[in-house]
Design a protein around this motif. Structure first.
Motif, PDB file in Angstrom:
ATOM      1  N   ARG A   1       0.836  -1.212   0.000  1.00 26.54           N
ATOM      2  CA  ARG A   1       0.000   0.000   0.000  1.00 26.54           C
ATOM      3  C   ARG A   1       0.869   1.261   0.000  1.00 26.54           C
ATOM      4  O   ARG A   1       0.621   2.202  -0.755  1.00 26.54           O
ATOM      5  CB  ARG A   1      -0.933   0.021   1.209  1.00 26.54           C
ATOM      6  N   ALA A   2       1.894   1.275   0.838  1.00 34.48           N
ATOM      7  CA  ALA A   2       2.773   2.444   0.933  1.00 34.48           C
ATOM      8  C   ALA A   2       3.453   2.733  -0.398  1.00 34.48           C
ATOM      9  O   ALA A   2       3.549   3.895  -0.829  1.00 34.48           O
ATOM     10  CB  ALA A   2       3.805   2.232   2.035  1.00 34.48           C
ATOM     11  N   ARG A   3       3.930   1.690  -1.064  1.00 33.74           N
ATOM     12  CA  ARG A   3       4.614   1.893  -2.355  1.00 33.74           C
ATOM     13  C   ARG A   3       3.644   2.401  -3.413  1.00 33.74           C
ATOM     14  O   ARG A   3       4.001   3.234  -4.243  1.00 33.74           O
ATOM     15  CB  ARG A   3       5.233   0.582  -2.841  1.00 33.74           C
ATOM     16  N   LEU A   4       2.430   1.880  -3.395  1.00 30.84           N
ATOM     17  CA  LEU A   4       1.462   2.252  -4.434  1.00 30.84           C
ATOM     18  C   LEU A   4       0.855   3.631  -4.210  1.00 30.84           C
ATOM     19  O   LEU A   4       0.279   4.203  -5.137  1.00 30.84           O
ATOM     20  CB  LEU A   4       0.370   1.185  -4.549  1.00 30.84           C
ATOM     21  N   THR A   5       1.019   4.203  -3.030  1.00 29.29           N
ATOM     22  CA  THR A   5       0.517   5.560  -2.812  1.00 29.29           C
ATOM     23  C   THR A   5       1.258   6.571  -3.675  1.00 29.29           C
ATOM     24  O   THR A   5       0.747   7.665  -3.922  1.00 29.29           O
ATOM     25  CB  THR A   5       0.593   5.980  -1.326  1.00 29.29           C
ATOM     26  N   THR A   6       2.440   6.207  -4.167  1.00 29.31           N
ATOM     27  CA  THR A   6       3.185   7.103  -5.064  1.00 29.31           C
ATOM     28  C   THR A   6       2.423   7.336  -6.374  1.00 29.31           C
ATOM     29  O   THR A   6       2.719   8.286  -7.092  1.00 29.31           O
ATOM     30  CB  THR A   6       4.589   6.551  -5.388  1.00 29.31           C
ATOM     31  N   LEU A   7       1.442   6.461  -6.668  1.00 25.68           N
ATOM     32  CA  LEU A   7       0.641   6.604  -7.885  1.00 25.68           C
ATOM     33  C   LEU A   7      -0.614   7.448  -7.637  1.00 25.68           C
ATOM     34  O   LEU A   7      -1.458   7.563  -8.519  1.00 25.68           O
ATOM     35  CB  LEU A   7       0.253   5.226  -8.418  1.00 25.68           C
ATOM     36  N   ALA A   8      -0.737   8.034  -6.449  1.00 24.53           N
ATOM     37  CA  ALA A   8      -1.881   8.876  -6.072  1.00 24.53           C
ATOM     38  C   ALA A   8      -3.211   8.193  -6.390  1.00 24.53           C
ATOM     39  O   ALA A   8      -4.044   8.732  -7.130  1.00 24.53           O
ATOM     40  CB  ALA A   8      -1.784  10.236  -6.759  1.00 24.53           C
ATOM     41  N   PRO A   9      -3.430   7.005  -5.850  1.00 23.65           N
ATOM     42  CA  PRO A   9      -4.654   6.276  -6.174  1.00 23.65           C
ATOM     43  C   PRO A   9      -5.906   6.937  -5.601  1.00 23.65           C
ATOM     44  O   PRO A   9      -5.894   7.465  -4.496  1.00 23.65           O
ATOM     45  CB  PRO A   9      -4.434   4.911  -5.531  1.00 23.65           C
ATOM     46  N   LEU A  10      -6.971   6.893  -6.395  1.00 23.32           N
ATOM     47  CA  LEU A  10      -8.285   7.326  -5.928  1.00 23.32           C
ATOM     48  C   LEU A  10      -8.944   6.178  -5.169  1.00 23.32           C
ATOM     49  O   LEU A  10      -9.761   6.408  -4.283  1.00 23.32           O
ATOM     50  CB  LEU A  10      -9.152   7.750  -7.111  1.00 23.32           C
ATOM     51  N   GLU A  11      -8.601   4.964  -5.545  1.00 21.15           N
ATOM     52  CA  GLU A  11      -9.044   3.749  -4.862  1.00 21.15           C
ATOM     53  C   GLU A  11      -7.853   2.808  -4.803  1.00 21.15           C
ATOM     54  O   GLU A  11      -7.085   2.706  -5.758  1.00 21.15           O
ATOM     55  CB  GLU A  11     -10.154   3.033  -5.634  1.00 21.15           C
ATOM     56  N   LEU A  12      -7.722   2.096  -3.695  1.00 16.43           N
ATOM     57  CA  LEU A  12      -6.645   1.115  -3.571  1.00 16.43           C
ATOM     58  C   LEU A  12      -7.079   0.023  -2.608  1.00 16.43           C
ATOM     59  O   LEU A  12      -7.399   0.293  -1.452  1.00 16.43           O
ATOM     60  CB  LEU A  12      -5.358   1.764  -3.070  1.00 16.43           C
ATOM     61  N   VAL A  13      -7.112  -1.201  -3.115  1.00 13.87           N
ATOM     62  CA  VAL A  13      -7.415  -2.376  -2.307  1.00 13.87           C
ATOM     63  C   VAL A  13      -6.262  -3.346  -2.491  1.00 13.87           C
ATOM     64  O   VAL A  13      -5.907  -3.679  -3.628  1.00 13.87           O
ATOM     65  CB  VAL A  13      -8.746  -3.040  -2.734  1.00 13.87           C
ATOM     66  N   VAL A  14      -5.680  -3.783  -1.395  1.00 15.51           N
ATOM     67  CA  VAL A  14      -4.600  -4.772  -1.432  1.00 15.51           C
ATOM     68  C   VAL A  14      -5.029  -5.930  -0.546  1.00 15.51           C
ATOM     69  O   VAL A  14      -5.323  -5.740   0.633  1.00 15.51           O
ATOM     70  CB  VAL A  14      -3.264  -4.188  -0.924  1.00 15.51           C
ATOM     71  N   GLU A  15      -5.070  -7.128  -1.118  1.00 13.51           N
ATOM     72  CA  GLU A  15      -5.477  -8.311  -0.375  1.00 13.51           C
ATOM     73  C   GLU A  15      -4.356  -9.349  -0.387  1.00 13.51           C
ATOM     74  O   GLU A  15      -3.771  -9.612  -1.438  1.00 13.51           O
ATOM     75  CB  GLU A  15      -6.720  -8.935  -0.997  1.00 13.51           C
ATOM     76  N   ASP A  16      -4.100  -9.923   0.760  1.00 12.52           N
ATOM     77  CA  ASP A  16      -3.139 -11.022   0.872  1.00 12.52           C
ATOM     78  C   ASP A  16      -3.902 -12.316   0.661  1.00 12.52           C
ATOM     79  O   ASP A  16      -4.767 -12.676   1.455  1.00 12.52           O
ATOM     80  CB  ASP A  16      -2.484 -11.002   2.253  1.00 12.52           C
ATOM     81  N   GLU A  17      -3.607 -13.014  -0.430  1.00 16.98           N
ATOM     82  CA  GLU A  17      -4.276 -14.269  -0.756  1.00 16.98           C
ATOM     83  C   GLU A  17      -3.355 -15.462  -0.546  1.00 16.98           C
ATOM     84  O   GLU A  17      -3.608 -16.550  -1.045  1.00 16.98           O
ATOM     85  CB  GLU A  17      -4.772 -14.232  -2.196  1.00 16.98           C
TER      86      GLU A  17
END
Length: 88
Positions: free
Chosen positions: A9-25
């Motif tokens: 999540r922290a790394r992907l915030t650099t893409l300025a997401p409007l929505e972000l869901v990260v699931e551990d499968e």
């Protein structure tokens, strides 16, 4: 939430997401050959203007670049749904 999910999540915030869901499968892959090295299986759903005008493969490359070394150290498999805001 586990540490790996938070790192992703922290790394992907650099893409300025409007929505972000990260699931551990990872729990779905116990015993899988790729799980033996301790890396996990994750699903990412992300909406960002950074993906506007990009083909799906280019979008995946943007996500991989944002994740950097996590792709070698923490992530064995990654399912990505990357959309631009006008595709929501």
């Amino acid at each position: 939430m586990n540490g790996r999910v938070e790192s992703i999540r922290a790394r992907l915030t650099t893409l300025a997401p409007l929505e972000l869901v990260v699931e551990d499968e990872s729990h779905h892959h116990v015993g899988h050959a790729g799980a033996r090295d301790g890396r996990g299986h994750f699903r990412v759903q992300i909406v960002s203007a950074a993906f506007a005008g990009l083909a799906p493969l280019a979008r995946h490359r943007v996500v991989y670049a944002a994740l950097g070394e996590l792709m070698q150290t923490d992530i064995h498999a990654l399912s990505i749904q990357a959309r631009s805001p006008n595709e929501v």
